[in-house]
Structures are given as C-alpha cells and as structure tokens.
Design an enzyme around this catalytic site. Structure first.
Site, mmCIF file in Angstrom:
data_model
loop_
_atom_site.group_PDB
_atom_site.id
_atom_site.type_symbol
_atom_site.label_atom_id
_atom_site.label_comp_id
_atom_site.label_asym_id
_atom_site.label_seq_id
_atom_site.Cartn_x
_atom_site.Cartn_y
_atom_site.Cartn_z
ATOM 1 N N GLU A 1 0.778 -1.090 -0.132
ATOM 2 C CA GLU A 1 0.064 -0.452 0.079
ATOM 3 C C GLU A 1 1.265 1.269 0.531
ATOM 4 O OE1 GLU A 1 -3.130 0.058 -0.320
ATOM 5 O OE2 GLU A 1 -3.551 -2.541 -0.857
ATOM 6 N N LEU A 2 2.053 1.165 -0.688
ATOM 7 C CA LEU A 2 2.958 2.419 -0.925
ATOM 8 C C LEU A 2 3.285 2.656 0.474
ATOM 9 C CD1 LEU A 2 2.072 4.614 -3.706
ATOM 10 C CD2 LEU A 2 3.226 2.776 -4.004
#
Length: 402
Positions: free
Chosen positions: A146-147
C-alpha cells in the site's frame, strides 16, 4: 520528453472462513476455499485475462514503446496456481516481451515493515525468491504494501540492495513540491523515489465512471493532454490492477480507454513510457524527500490508520507478531504457510472502524459485516494457530530429549 510511468498492484488475500469460538482446538483448516476460488475466477474473467490480453496486444503494436510495471504478491500468485493457472501464464507472456518490469514487495502484502527489520527482510526475500522461481527475474525496484513508506523503511529497502522505490505523492510530505520529479531518500540518498501523482491516478481508478464528475467522460486524448500539460519530468500513475474490469466495469468503457491510451500519449511527441527502473535511471533526483512519519496511499489521511488505527487492529497485530520466533523455530513449511497468510494487511483493513474514502471499491472483497466481526474471526483463527504452534514446539522438544 516527459516520462509516463504506469504501475499496477496485483493482489488478492487468502480469505478466512467463518471460524467460531467452538472451532478452536478442533478445526485447523482456516481458509474459505469456495469464496477464494469464486472471487479469483471472477476477477480473472473480468480483469486479469482481458486486461493482460489487451496489454500484450498494445505492447506488440507499439513495438517496445509501451512499457509498464507490476507487482504481484505471493498470495495472488498462489491463488493463480490453485484456481486460474492461465492468468499466471498470461503474466509470464507479458514479462517475456521485455517491456514489463516486475517489482519486489512483501510476499504476503504484509505490514512487516511496521513490525521489525527482520520480519520485513524475511518477507521481501521470500517474495524475491518467488519472482525468480515463477518468472525468472530478479527485481531491481521495490514497492511496499500500500505504498507504506518512511525514511526508516527506505533505509531498510536500500540495505536489501534495491535502487528504486515507490511512494505516495502525499501533500503533507511534499508541501509545495511536485510529485512529478524523481527524489532521493533521506536516510539512503542513493535510493531513488518515484512518487504517485494521486490526482491523475485517481482520475482513472476512482472517477472514470462517475457521471457527476465535471470531466466525465474521460477519453484517452483528453487524458493524454493532461499528462502533456504537466510541468514535471515524470508522471507516475500507480493504481490497483483490479481497477480495470472490477472496480471500473467493462460496461464503463474502461477497456476502450486503455486501448486508445498508448497511441494518444505517444502521438503527442513530448511523452514516452518507461518502466519504474528505467524512469529512475533516466532522471536525476531534484531533492531529498524527508518522511520521518509513515505514510501510505490509503484514503485522505495517507497514513496507516486504515490498518493500525484502533485497539482491535493493534491487538491483533501485536499478538500475531509475538508468535514469530516460535513459528520460525519450528522450520515447518505448513506453519510458515499459515504464518504468511495471517500477516496479509487485508485482515487488519477489515477491522477498520474509521470511514475510508476508498472503501467502496473494497467493499466487494470484504467478507465481514462489521469490523468487530472481522476481529473476532481473525482472533479465533489466531488462537487456534497459537495452540497448534505450542503443541508442535512441545513435540519437538520431546523428540530432542529422546
């Protein structure tokens, strides 16, 4: 020439079956096989297979000028092999073109970076080994679950030998600066950071089918013009792969949009495509990005409260990672397998009690009626797993004494 960097996240979790308190100590099969199969085959039919076929066609038509990047989690590859092997073959065909880069990440799409350096490195090494075994590639660039990124996480990624990492172009980190340039990590300044342009990415991922949007309908030519008007050097378009055909159904025209996009971009003369590593190599960093606090690409806050924002989530997370040394000491493939799928971030996402701005696109994939129901189900499974781990350790100790 401005560089357009297209990256897609491909992930599905192993979903847990409804697991009651009275199952603890008796039932050690935790997965909902029917649901996992049904969801995977639905997404394969509506997204993975048609989109992969379209991208392969576009790559061949554009003779190397159309270039893209993916990350595929270990859990989604396991499900391809179990339920949709033709999807895995179609991804291999894309990689074989030489125009597709595969990025490393955590094997189970986990939150291990928030647990410890050891947990994180174990997950990344496992994922890297999977990419070598399944696709014959050694990844050079990295994207975390999710970065999720911070200076400390960037330093850990650099220690693993990666030269490039993806992160969110969050306003509270960038301030007045633009995401449309390459940046250097603060702790490891040899690490190149590519930051997501969330407005242009979300124009496709979230707003494409919104008939109330003042830019509706979005055409390939209109979108290419927006990219051309960007004042930076790179335009990083990062999104879930399930955007195509699942979140944005085929009936919205999303596949026709993609079909026309490479030609619309390339004909302008001031835009070109590049993979993540190519983009980082072609552009020098304009500044160091300081990110002392953890950020992600989730909802409006761009933080980690979607996964670790309440007491339920933190209790489950703490109890899970408290087991790590015992699981590792067993050196058992079966226990490692359960340990891996229990780490997947989706389990914690289901327990969120905050309102999530991107929740609608995830609602189809959430098997629970409430965050509390998700928590109870997860903890019941974890309790049984803990009992089984303790039994296995006791048996191992007994054998050692003999």
């Amino acid at each position: 020439m401005k560089t357009v960097c297209l990256y897609f996240q491909v992930h599905q979790p192993w979903r847990l079956k409804t697991y009651r308190f009275f199952h603890i100590g008796k039932d050690h099969n935790y997965l909902d096989d029917l649901t996992n199969r049904a969801i995977m085959q639905k997404i394969a039919r509506e997204c993975y297979l048609p989109m992969n076929a379209l991208l392969l066609k576009l790559i061949k038509e554009n003779k190397g000028a159309f270039r893209i990047s993916f990350s595929l989690t270990g859990t989604v590859v396991e499900q391809f092999k179990a339920y949709a092997p033709e999807v895995l073959d179609s991804f291999r065909a894309l990689v074989d073109t030489g125009c597709v880069e595969l990025l490393a990440e955590t094997y189970s799409h986990s939150l291990a970076a928030l647990s410890s350096k050891e947990d994180f490195k174990d997950q990344v090494k496992k994922h890297t080994a999977m990419l070598k075994a399944e696709f014959g590639v050694k990844p050079k660039a990295f994207r975390n679950t999710e970065l999720i990124y911070s200076d400390e996480i960037g330093e850990m990624v650099g220690e693993l030998g990666f030269k490039t990492m993806l992160a969110e172009g969050a306003k509270h980190i960038l301030g007045w600066k633009s995401p449309d340039f390459v940046y250097a990590g603060a702790a490891d300044q040899s690490l190149r950071l590519l930051l997501r342009n969330y407005k242009l990415s979300d124009d496709i991922a979230f707003r494409f089918s919104n008939q109330g949007w003042d830019e509706y309908p979005l055409t390939a030519d209109k979108y290419a013009a927006w990219l051309s008007e960007s004042e930076g050097e790179v335009i990083n378009l990062f999104m879930d792969y399930e955007t195509f055909g699942e979140h944005q159904k085929a009936s919205t025209g999303i596949f026709d949009f993609v079909k026309g996009l490479p030609a619309a971009i390339l004909k302008r003369g001031d835009l070109k495509f590049a993979t993540v590593s190519e983009t980082a190599a072609e552009h020098q960093p304009v500044a160091v990005l300081h990110c002392p606090h953890v950020m992600s690409w989730a909802d409006e806050e761009r933080d980690i409260t979607a996964w670790l924002g309440n007491d339920l989530q933190n209790e489950a997370f703490s109890k899970l990672y408290a087991m790590k040394d015992k699981v590792r000491s067993l050196k058992s493939a079966d226990y490692e397998y359960v340990w891996n799928f229990m780490q997947t971030s989706d389990h914690f996402y289901y327990m969120a009690t905050k309102w999530l701005s991107d929740g609608d696109v995830h609602s189809y994939f959430n098997p629970y009626g409430s965050s509390y129901e998700a928590f109870i189900n997860y903890m019941n499974v974890l309790s049984d797993f803990q009992i089984e781990v303790e039994k296995a350790l006791a048996a191992k100790k007994s054998r050692a004494k003999k």
